[in-house]
Design a protein around this motif. Sequence first.
Motif, short mmCIF file in Angstrom:
data_model
loop_
_atom_site.label_atom_id
_atom_site.label_comp_id
_atom_site.label_asym_id
_atom_site.label_seq_id
_atom_site.Cartn_x
_atom_site.Cartn_y
_atom_site.Cartn_z
N PHE A 101 -7.56 140.09 3.85
CA PHE A 101 -7.09 141.32 4.47
C PHE A 101 -6.44 141.04 5.83
CE2 PHE A 101 -10.64 142.36 1.70
CZ PHE A 101 -10.13 143.42 0.96
N GLN A 102 -5.88 142.13 6.41
CA GLN A 102 -5.27 142.01 7.74
C GLN A 102 -6.31 141.61 8.78
OE1 GLN A 102 -2.91 145.42 8.88
NE2 GLN A 102 -2.24 145.78 6.79
N ASP A 103 -7.47 142.28 8.75
CA ASP A 103 -8.56 141.86 9.63
C ASP A 103 -9.39 140.83 8.87
OD1 ASP A 103 -9.51 143.56 7.73
OD2 ASP A 103 -10.88 144.65 9.04
N GLN A 157 -9.64 131.49 12.52
CA GLN A 157 -10.41 132.52 11.83
C GLN A 157 -9.70 132.96 10.55
OE1 GLN A 157 -11.93 135.80 14.24
NE2 GLN A 157 -11.86 134.50 16.06
N GLN A 158 -8.37 133.04 10.61
CA GLN A 158 -7.65 133.43 9.41
C GLN A 158 -7.77 132.37 8.33
OE1 GLN A 158 -6.81 135.61 7.25
NE2 GLN A 158 -5.56 136.72 8.71
N ARG A 159 -7.81 131.11 8.73
CA ARG A 159 -8.00 130.04 7.75
C ARG A 159 -9.41 130.06 7.15
NH1 ARG A 159 -6.22 124.47 10.11
NH2 ARG A 159 -6.35 125.45 12.15
N PRO A 178 -1.89 139.08 6.16
CA PRO A 178 -2.99 138.39 6.83
C PRO A 178 -2.66 137.87 8.22
CG PRO A 178 -2.02 136.97 5.17
CD PRO A 178 -1.39 138.32 4.99
N PHE A 179 -1.37 137.75 8.56
CA PHE A 179 -0.99 137.19 9.86
C PHE A 179 -0.48 138.25 10.83
CE2 PHE A 179 0.37 133.44 7.01
CZ PHE A 179 -0.94 132.99 6.93
N SER A 180 -0.65 139.52 10.50
CA SER A 180 -0.01 140.58 11.28
C SER A 180 -0.52 140.66 12.72
CB SER A 180 -0.21 141.94 10.60
OG SER A 180 -1.59 142.24 10.48
N SER A 181 -1.75 140.20 12.97
CA SER A 181 -2.31 140.31 14.32
C SER A 181 -2.07 139.07 15.16
CB SER A 181 -3.83 140.58 14.23
OG SER A 181 -4.48 139.50 13.59
N LEU A 182 -1.36 138.09 14.61
CA LEU A 182 -1.14 136.83 15.31
C LEU A 182 0.23 136.81 15.99
CD1 LEU A 182 -2.51 134.40 12.56
CD2 LEU A 182 -3.77 135.41 14.48
N LEU A 194 -0.06 127.93 4.88
CA LEU A 194 -0.56 128.69 3.74
C LEU A 194 0.12 128.26 2.46
CD1 LEU A 194 -2.15 131.05 2.46
CD2 LEU A 194 -0.22 132.53 3.04
N ARG A 195 1.43 128.12 2.50
CA ARG A 195 2.15 127.69 1.30
C ARG A 195 1.64 126.32 0.82
NH1 ARG A 195 6.39 128.72 -1.85
NH2 ARG A 195 7.48 126.94 -2.73
N GLY A 196 1.43 125.40 1.76
CA GLY A 196 0.92 124.09 1.39
C GLY A 196 -0.48 124.16 0.79
N ILE A 197 -1.34 124.98 1.38
CA ILE A 197 -2.72 125.12 0.89
C ILE A 197 -2.73 125.70 -0.52
CG2 ILE A 197 -4.86 126.43 1.20
CD1 ILE A 197 -4.36 126.17 4.26
N LEU A 198 -1.93 126.74 -0.75
CA LEU A 198 -1.89 127.36 -2.07
C LEU A 198 -1.32 126.40 -3.11
CD1 LEU A 198 -0.72 130.98 -1.15
CD2 LEU A 198 -3.02 130.21 -1.74
N ASN A 199 -0.30 125.63 -2.72
CA ASN A 199 0.29 124.67 -3.65
C ASN A 199 -0.70 123.56 -4.00
OD1 ASN A 199 2.75 125.97 -3.91
ND2 ASN A 199 3.71 124.85 -2.24
N ARG A 200 -1.43 123.07 -2.99
CA ARG A 200 -2.39 122.00 -3.25
C ARG A 200 -3.55 122.47 -4.13
NH1 ARG A 200 -1.36 120.98 2.18
NH2 ARG A 200 -3.34 121.89 2.87
N SER A 201 -3.93 123.73 -3.98
CA SER A 201 -5.04 124.26 -4.78
C SER A 201 -4.57 124.80 -6.12
CB SER A 201 -5.77 125.37 -4.01
OG SER A 201 -4.91 126.47 -3.77
N GLY A 202 -3.25 124.91 -6.30
CA GLY A 202 -2.72 125.42 -7.56
C GLY A 202 -2.98 126.90 -7.75
#
Length: 369
Positions: A101-103, A157-159, A178-182, A194-202
């Motif tokens: 979520f956003q928060d 915290q977002q990670r 998810p990054f709107s408050s940063l 994020l893109r790298g994490i999602l790609n590595r985890s499939g």
Amino acid sequence: MFLALDRVGLRYPGHSAATAATTARAGTGAQAVQQLSLSLTTGQIGVLIGPSGCGKTSLLRCIAGLERLETGRISIAGETLADASQGLHIAPEARRIGMVFQDYALFPHLSVADNVGFGLRHLARTQRAERIQEVLDLVGLAHAAKRAPHQLSGGQQQRVALARALAPAPRLLLLDEPFSSLDVDLREHLSQELRGILNRSGTTALFVTHDQAEAFAIGDVVGVMHQGQLEQWDAAYTVYHRPATRFVADFIGHGVFTPGHIVVGPNGPEVQTPVGALIDAEACALASAYPGGRCDVLLRADDIIHDDLAPVQAQIERKIFRGADFLYTLRLASGERLMAHVPSHHDHHVGEWIGIRVNVDHVVTFPAA
């Protein structure tokens, strides 16, 4: 397809059938999402963008099972999760879908490791510890396992929130801005991470954002929503260079519509505009496509080049300093307005006339407004 939405429709929360009939008569509409269809293949990352209130978050909540369908069907890996025609609605906890979520919604009294392991209490202690270590390594926070959330930066915290969502190995991950408050720099950095994490985890993921740069950086496929409808669902490059509707063309990037006239030139169809003739053999429409060949042409800021030697002159009406460049709003002598990205060392004054020329790789035309 892994994720498939077929003609999905749902009302805004709290709208009854009677309310829907009333708002329909008033012309306001009560559907948050209207007959929307899209699909994702395994491991693909989809991004939804659009103005506030267009239905992006409502759609995510619908996929997660937090809202019930009014029409249509949702399936993952061939399993039907919701089907309005059959009254089928699988409970959110049975869908194996993660959501960020956003928060961050982290538990302040738990350590990072315990936050990540919150949804793994069904596992044996050893298995749980191994999975926590695995996802913390994945997001680069293994060193912070014993810290409390308040001891971490916003990006960390977002990670943690991402690691917690990934820990149960969901079939699909949904991310709602998810990054709107940063801050901007951190958002750019985390979007690449994020893109790298999602790609590595499939992991197959559907991401919602209002930031176009973020959408293009993360998404394999990008969807533009407007008033509950999906205007276009395509590769980011295609959405930018070949917008399917006038709304998409206007919403994406900095640009304006200027009058054009399609004629047959020496090299085939060309579009005559106030800043010169445009030729694109792949996309240039025939004159017969529009009454009298009259159309509107999309000219983005990156299509207009500042050139002091160019015969076409334009007056600077507004300028916005953006560091590496200025975003100029220009007016031609004939009254048409254009926008242009100009390197910041070309610092001209508002009211000054400068030379411009057009350099368009993709001609995009629509019926004249």
